[in-house]
Design a protein around this motif. Structure first.
Motif, PDB file in Angstrom:
ATOM      1  N   ARG A 153       0.865  -1.174   0.000  1.00  0.00           N
ATOM      2  CA  ARG A 153       0.000   0.000   0.000  1.00  0.00           C
ATOM      3  C   ARG A 153       0.907   1.232   0.000  1.00  0.00           C
ATOM      4  O   ARG A 153       2.048   1.167   0.477  1.00  0.00           O
ATOM      5  CB  ARG A 153      -0.883  -0.016   1.253  1.00  0.00           C
ATOM      6  CG  ARG A 153      -1.870   1.153   1.393  1.00  0.00           C
ATOM      7  CD  ARG A 153      -2.656   0.982   2.692  1.00  0.00           C
ATOM      8  NE  ARG A 153      -3.591   2.083   2.953  1.00  0.00           N
ATOM      9  CZ  ARG A 153      -4.854   2.107   2.550  1.00  0.00           C
ATOM     10  NH1 ARG A 153      -5.349   1.082   1.878  1.00  0.00           N
ATOM     11  NH2 ARG A 153      -5.641   3.136   2.842  1.00  0.00           N
ATOM     12  N   GLY A 154       0.417   2.350  -0.539  1.00  0.00           N
ATOM     13  CA  GLY A 154       1.231   3.547  -0.441  1.00  0.00           C
ATOM     14  C   GLY A 154       1.032   4.583  -1.522  1.00  0.00           C
ATOM     15  O   GLY A 154       0.032   4.579  -2.249  1.00  0.00           O
ATOM     16  N   TYR A 155       2.010   5.482  -1.621  1.00  0.00           N
ATOM     17  CA  TYR A 155       2.027   6.572  -2.590  1.00  0.00           C
ATOM     18  C   TYR A 155       2.975   6.179  -3.728  1.00  0.00           C
ATOM     19  O   TYR A 155       4.093   5.721  -3.477  1.00  0.00           O
ATOM     20  CB  TYR A 155       2.551   7.851  -1.938  1.00  0.00           C
ATOM     21  CG  TYR A 155       1.579   8.568  -1.031  1.00  0.00           C
ATOM     22  CD1 TYR A 155       0.632   7.876  -0.268  1.00  0.00           C
ATOM     23  CD2 TYR A 155       1.615   9.954  -0.914  1.00  0.00           C
ATOM     24  CE1 TYR A 155      -0.244   8.546   0.569  1.00  0.00           C
ATOM     25  CE2 TYR A 155       0.742  10.633  -0.071  1.00  0.00           C
ATOM     26  CZ  TYR A 155      -0.188   9.926   0.667  1.00  0.00           C
ATOM     27  OH  TYR A 155      -1.058  10.596   1.495  1.00  0.00           O
ATOM     28  N   GLY A 156       2.570   6.393  -4.960  1.00  0.00           N
ATOM     29  CA  GLY A 156       3.421   6.039  -6.099  1.00  0.00           C
ATOM     30  C   GLY A 156       2.757   6.385  -7.407  1.00  0.00           C
ATOM     31  O   GLY A 156       2.161   7.450  -7.539  1.00  0.00           O
ATOM     32  N   GLY A 157       2.862   5.454  -8.364  1.00  0.00           N
ATOM     33  CA  GLY A 157       2.292   5.731  -9.676  1.00  0.00           C
ATOM     34  C   GLY A 157       1.781   4.475 -10.355  1.00  0.00           C
ATOM     35  O   GLY A 157       1.557   3.439  -9.718  1.00  0.00           O
TER      36      GLY A 157
END
Length: 257
Positions: A33-37
């Motif tokens: 899970r997380g912030y990215g693209g």
């Protein structure tokens, strides 16, 4: 294990996606899970915020978007605590990720840093903040190990992930045909970057180069995460073509770049 990854730009997204694939080989039950693209999402990560909302460059642009950055940072902090990951993995993107590292440390969450911020180039004392808030640092440049040793910190050198990305790439034999490019054309690849401010600065210069070389065929490596109009100035030339998300194919077919 549950992993929370944070990448704030396109290159971090690419390397983060390859890291996810590698982790799955040794941890079949892994959750991400997380912030990215898009790359990290395709690799199986639950994408909370896309990096296009964070990829601001330069003091002026950061200040102008401070409210957005602060909002996303606070959202990230809350999400990490609620998700309760076994480890947070930060990928470059120094200023944002340093704050996340401090927050994770305060809540007793293990934090790894993959691809060190370039603290050796400027504001070297940030190395002390990293050391205080990061459980383990994984560097991609060999001299970084010696740099951090000056701060009494033994970090891991793991090699440059770009080499893995290139090794795993297979050129598309139909690239020229698909993009209506002649076999005999000597292509010149133009790679303006993946941030809006980069394009605003470099596209006018590249346009002048194109104008001075009307007999050459130029291909611009574009990205889908930016508005198409950022390429409009250079796209107006007859000897220019924009090809999106096919940088390695372009380089494989370019006479020069």
């Amino acid at each position: 294990m549950r992993y929370y990854l944070i990448a704030g730009e396109r290159s971090g997204d690419l390397h983060g996606s390859n890291l996810i694939k590698a982790l799955r080989k040794v941890d079949a039950q892994a959750e991400f899970r997380g912030y990215g693209g898009d790359y990290m999402k395709e690799a199986g990560m639950d994408l909370i915020v896309h990096y296009r909302e964070l990829a601001f460059m330069g003091v002026v642009q950061v200040i102008a978007n401070l409210r957005t950055i602060t909002k996303r940072l606070n959202q990230c902090k809350i999400d990490i605590v609620e998700y309760k990951p076994d480890v947070v993995i930060l990928i470059d993107y120094a200023d944002f990720n340093l704050r996340v590292a401090q927050h994770a440390r305060q809540h007793g969450i293990k934090t790894f840093y993959y691809i060190s911020p370039k603290v050796w180039a400027w504001r070297q004392k940030r190395a002390l903040k990293l050391k205080a808030n990061v459980d383990r640092m994984f560097c991609i440049l060999p001299f970084e190990k010696d740099f951090y040793r000056k701060f009494d910190w033994d970090v891991d050198y793991v090699g440059n992930p770009v080499l893995d990305a290139v090794k795993g790439f297979t050129p598309n034999p139909e690239f020229r045909k698909k993009n209506k490019l002649k076999k005999e054309d000597k292509l010149i690849g133009l790679l303006p970057g993946s941030r809006s401010l980069e394009l605003k600065r470099i596209i006018p210069l590249m346009s002048k180069v194109v104008e001075l070389n009307p007999d050459e065929t130029f291909i611009v490596a574009g990205v889908t995460s930016l508005p198409r109009e950022l390429y409009s100035e250079i796209e107006a030339y007859k000897n220019v073509k924009i090809i999106l998300t096919r940088t390695y194919d372009l380089l494989s077919n370019s006479h020069a770049a």
